[in-house]
Design a protein around this motif. Structure first.
Motif, PDB file in Angstrom:
ATOM      1  N   LYS A  27       0.710  -1.210   0.002  1.00 31.27           N
ATOM      2  CA  LYS A  27      -0.120  -0.029   0.084  1.00 31.27           C
ATOM      3  C   LYS A  27       0.862   1.266  -0.150  1.00 31.27           C
ATOM      4  O   LYS A  27       0.575   2.288   0.633  1.00 31.27           O
ATOM      5  N   GLU A  66      -6.723   8.647  -1.861  1.00 37.57           N
ATOM      6  CA  GLU A  66      -7.819   8.074  -1.898  1.00 37.57           C
ATOM      7  C   GLU A  66      -8.079   7.007  -3.057  1.00 37.57           C
ATOM      8  O   GLU A  66      -8.809   6.172  -2.745  1.00 37.57           O
ATOM      9  N   HIS A  68      -6.243   4.933  -4.272  1.00 38.83           N
ATOM     10  CA  HIS A  68      -5.233   3.539  -4.230  1.00 38.83           C
ATOM     11  C   HIS A  68      -5.247   3.086  -2.757  1.00 38.83           C
ATOM     12  O   HIS A  68      -4.468   2.123  -2.339  1.00 38.83           O
ATOM     13  N   ASP A  69      -5.889   3.577  -1.729  1.00 39.18           N
ATOM     14  CA  ASP A  69      -5.870   3.076  -0.586  1.00 39.18           C
ATOM     15  C   ASP A  69      -4.586   3.126   0.145  1.00 39.18           C
ATOM     16  O   ASP A  69      -3.956   1.980   0.528  1.00 39.18           O
ATOM     17  N   ALA A  71      -1.075   3.781   2.558  1.00 32.88           N
ATOM     18  CA  ALA A  71      -1.109   3.578   3.923  1.00 32.88           C
ATOM     19  C   ALA A  71       0.405   4.274   3.959  1.00 32.88           C
ATOM     20  O   ALA A  71       0.717   4.622   5.045  1.00 32.88           O
TER      21      ALA A  71
END
Length: 216
Positions: A27, A66, A68-69, A71
């Motif tokens: 992520k 937003e 591609h999620d 982290a």
């Protein structure tokens, strides 16, 4: 938007039209050469350039986070352009953005401009590392010519490629994908670029802003 999906060093990576690289398993969004404060640096030197590039860069990051999620964002050097990037308005905009993403991990691999500009504000909560910074099979770098144990992901050059017909030409940012390293295009809104010629063993992927295409 149409991205390019590759397997590099045994890992699935995505070349995004927005001039960024995505490592889905982690992520992680990988960004090269955002150069916050470059326009402010030019204005401080008396060059009349447009305002708003910091906001434009931050908004572009928001869209990718937003979509591609994300982290973790890995910045491959030249996060700040010069000492003028510490101007109060620039720092305030970045702090407001950080407050909207308190759980997002941020890492900066220091580049040549960062060393001159100084580290970003501690309140931005960015982990600061030197190159090469290794995670899994990848060596995260600013300079693409380092001797690294892993597959190098780097920036610094701001690569572009000129597409030409008999009557017209267009210069587009590009990803340079080689056997041992990948050079990312500059993400920043006010950064320019260096025109590349294709070297043996390299694949070039240009971004139109809407899609990523392999140069054949």
């Amino acid at each position: 938007m149409s991205a390019a999906h590759l397997v590099v060093a045994g890992e699935a990576l995505v070349l995004l039209p927005e001039k960024a690289l995505l490592w889905p398993r982690e992520k992680m969004l990988i960004i090269a050469d955002i150069h916050f404060g470059k326009a402010a640096s030019f204005r401080a030197a008396g060059v009349p350039v447009p305002r708003g590039t910091t906001s434009e860069n931050l908004a572009a990051l928001d869209v990718l986070i937003e979509a591609h999620d994300v982290a973790h964002i890995m910045f491959l050097g030249d996060f700040l352009h010069a000492r003028a990037a510490h101007a109060s308005a620039t720092v305030a905009a970045m702090l407001a953005w950080r407050a909207r993403h308190p759980r997002l991990a941020l890492t900066l691999v220091r580049g040549n401009h960062d060393r001159h500009a100084g580290d970003p504000a501690a309140s931005l909560q960015i982990a600061l590392v030197d190159e090469p910074h290794t995670i899994g099979p990848f060596a995260f770098c600013h300079h693409p010519d380092l001797d690294t144990a892993g597959y190098a992901l780097a920036g610094h050059i701001h690569p572009t490629f000129r597409l030409a017909t008999r009557f017209d030409s267009l210069r587009l940012p590009c990803f340079v994908v080689g056997g041992g390293r990948m050079i990312l295009p500059s993400f920043g809104a006010f950064t320019g670029g260096f025109q590349m010629t294709r070297a043996p063993g390299d694949a070039l992927y240009v971004s139109s802003g809407e899609a990523v295409h392999l140069v054949r």
